[in-house]
Design an enzyme around this catalytic site. Structure first.
Site, short mmCIF file in Angstrom:
data_model
loop_
_atom_site.label_atom_id
_atom_site.label_comp_id
_atom_site.label_asym_id
_atom_site.label_seq_id
_atom_site.Cartn_x
_atom_site.Cartn_y
_atom_site.Cartn_z
N ASP A 126 0.86 -1.19 0.00
CA ASP A 126 0.00 0.00 0.00
C ASP A 126 0.89 1.23 0.00
OD1 ASP A 126 -2.14 1.97 1.07
OD2 ASP A 126 -3.25 0.07 1.07
N SER A 179 -11.04 -0.49 -0.69
CA SER A 179 -9.78 -0.41 0.07
C SER A 179 -9.99 -0.62 1.55
CB SER A 179 -9.15 0.98 -0.09
OG SER A 179 -8.34 1.05 -1.22
N HIS A 185 -3.55 6.55 3.37
CA HIS A 185 -4.30 5.35 2.98
C HIS A 185 -3.71 4.09 3.61
CE1 HIS A 185 -5.58 2.16 0.05
NE2 HIS A 185 -6.68 2.86 0.00
#
Ligand code: CA
Length: 475
Positions: free
Chosen positions: A187, A419, A249
């Site tokens: 990620d 996600s 994120h």
């Protein structure tokens, strides 16, 4: 390329309304100020969805140096780096490599495809994370994704949610994970100092921090918490003090998998786990070659260094089929590593509109499918319009809208997207592995999918293989 639907460029601050309902979790300061969300990565409009001037090429094992050089010369090319794992770093002789080319990418691929020295040549796809704008879902202010239908016997939970993952029930039964279970997070980076994460971040016992030496000999110097494949350095978190946007994120995903239960902030699905960061996404996205290298890094940790990696979380997607990526996922599957992937945010049926990496399937090559493709549901059990689905290519749904988790520099905030759904499943896999140390990857996957099949969900009926949603009761 599949692009997150709407991007909010305007930072905004909101106040959480109901975070204090999580007293059961020993959690949450009241009235946490939720910081501005990160500007999401997205494809550059009009540009091709692969890296210009770059290829992934794999030579045949028996090709000579001269044959390799001749093939590269045909495309004005040179090897930039091997991505076939630590042993192949820098030379590209074993396994796939990233090569620069002076030709247009389609032309170079055409020339290399029929070269007798070349196993395969393909574009280096650009990929992005699978987060969507949170405007409409932002201030739910709850950890509904870990709630259960009934109030657990232990603890003062005031809130229930039948569409939550039921993680509360496992915790109440004393199943909260194990520090001998490891997951890889492919990620953005993770803020490894976040107070809700720090105790569940891997610390490489074979490395001495900051000495610039590859003490454990795995090809990566000072990989204390993982590796930054985007910047080729050991720093997996690159945000400045006070910032909540850089590596936002990845930090959020990590919190959903395994934020610790420590009397503050949030908790993840699996309270005790060790998370290893493979940073490969930057604000503008990343390339599939770096994801391949990340998977190879984890394979080496498990196979050669005894790190009990159960699953890799992949909350990203984009581009087309990559043989190098498929090969890496298959090799990981053979080492008993699951590959949990976001189904994507295009609102499409991925049986028809293939989405990678969620549509890879290792059944033929590895004897079982290691990939778990995850759609999103919201707290009413509906499938948001942006969530992909697919009766044969998506496996289950998990909470993915209005998900509160960790943000850099100690903050918390909500995000939306498949996600956010995938890490609920990765956390569930870790939880299951912790309570059943002998479980195989195939067994863990079956448990996750069987539980989902036993939890029929109207919005997912015939929209995924199980027609159901994540349910970790009994994990
Ligand atoms: Ca190292």
């Amino acid at each position: 390329m599949h692009v997150p639907s709407r991007i909010s460029a305007k930072p905004r601050l909101r106040r959480s309304a109901s975070l204090t309902t999580l007293a059961l979790l020993g959690a949450l300061a009241a009235a946490t100020v939720l910081p501005a969300l990160a500007p999401s990565a997205q494809a550059q409009g009009g540009q091709p969805d692969y890296v210009a001037g770059e290829l992934i090429v794999q030579f045949k094992a028996d090709a000579t140096d001269a044959e390799r050089a001749a093939a590269l010369a045909r495309v004005a090319g040179r090897v930039r780096k091997g991505i076939g794992g630590p042993a192949a770093r820098g030379n590209g002789v074993a396994g796939p490599a990233v090569a620069a080319t002076g030709l247009a990418v389609p032309d170079a691929i055409r020339r290399l495809q029929n070269d007798p020295a070349v196993e395969f040549a393909e574009p280096n796809w650009r990929v992005t994370h699978q987060e969507v704008s949170t405007d409409t879902h932002y201030a739910n202010g709850s950890l509904w994704g870990v709630y259960s239908s009934d109030k657990p016997a232990a603890g003062p939970s005031a809130t229930t949610n039948v569409f939550g993952s039921q993680a509360e029930q496992s915790w109440a039964a004393g199943r909260v994970g194990s520090s001998n279970v490891y997951v890889g997070v492919i990620d953005e980076g993770i803020d490894v100092s976040h107070p809700d994460l720090v105790q569940n971040i891997w610390v490489n016992p074979g490395e001495i921090a900051g000495n610039g030496v590859d003490d454990d000999g795995n090809g990566y110097a000072d990989d204390i918490h993982g590796w930054d494949f985007a910047n080729e350095d050991s720093s997996v978190y690159d945000g400045p003090a006070g910032d909540t946007t850089v590596d936002s994120h990845g930090t959020h995903v990590a919190g959903t998998i395994g934020a610790a239960s420590n009397g503050r902030g949030v908790v993840g699905v699996c309270w005790n786990v060790k998370m290893i960061s493979a940073k490969f996404l930057a604000p503008g996205g990343g390339s599939v070659s770096d994801a391949v290298e990340a998977v190879r890094y984890f394979i080496d940790l498990k196979k050669n260094r005894g790190v009990n990696i159960v699953a890799l979380n992949n909350s990203w997607g984009g581009g087309g089929y990559s043989q190098a990526m498929m090969d890496a996922i298959v090799d990981a599957a053979k080492e008993g590593i699951l590959f949990v992937a976001a189904a994507g945010n295009s609102g499409r049926n991925t049986d028809l509109w293939t989405n990678y990496p969620s549509c890879y399937n290792t059944t033929q090559a590895a004897g079982y499918d290691s990939v778990i493709a995850v759609a999103a549901i919201d707290k009413t059990g509906s499938r948001p319009s942006w969530s992909n689905y697919g009766q044969s290519t998506v496996d289950l749904a998990a909470p993915g809208a209005g998900i509160v988790s960790t943000l850099p520099n100690g903050y918390l905030g909500a995000k939306d997207g498949t996600s956010m759904a995938a890490p609920h499943v990765t956390g569930a896999a870790a939880l299951y592995a912790a309570s059943r140390p002998g479980a195989t990857a195939a067994g863990i996957r079956s448990a996750v999918l069987n539980a989902a099949a036993g939890t029929p969900t109207k919005s997912m009926s015939r929209k995924c293989t199980t027609s159901g949603r994540l349910n970790v009761t009994g994990f």
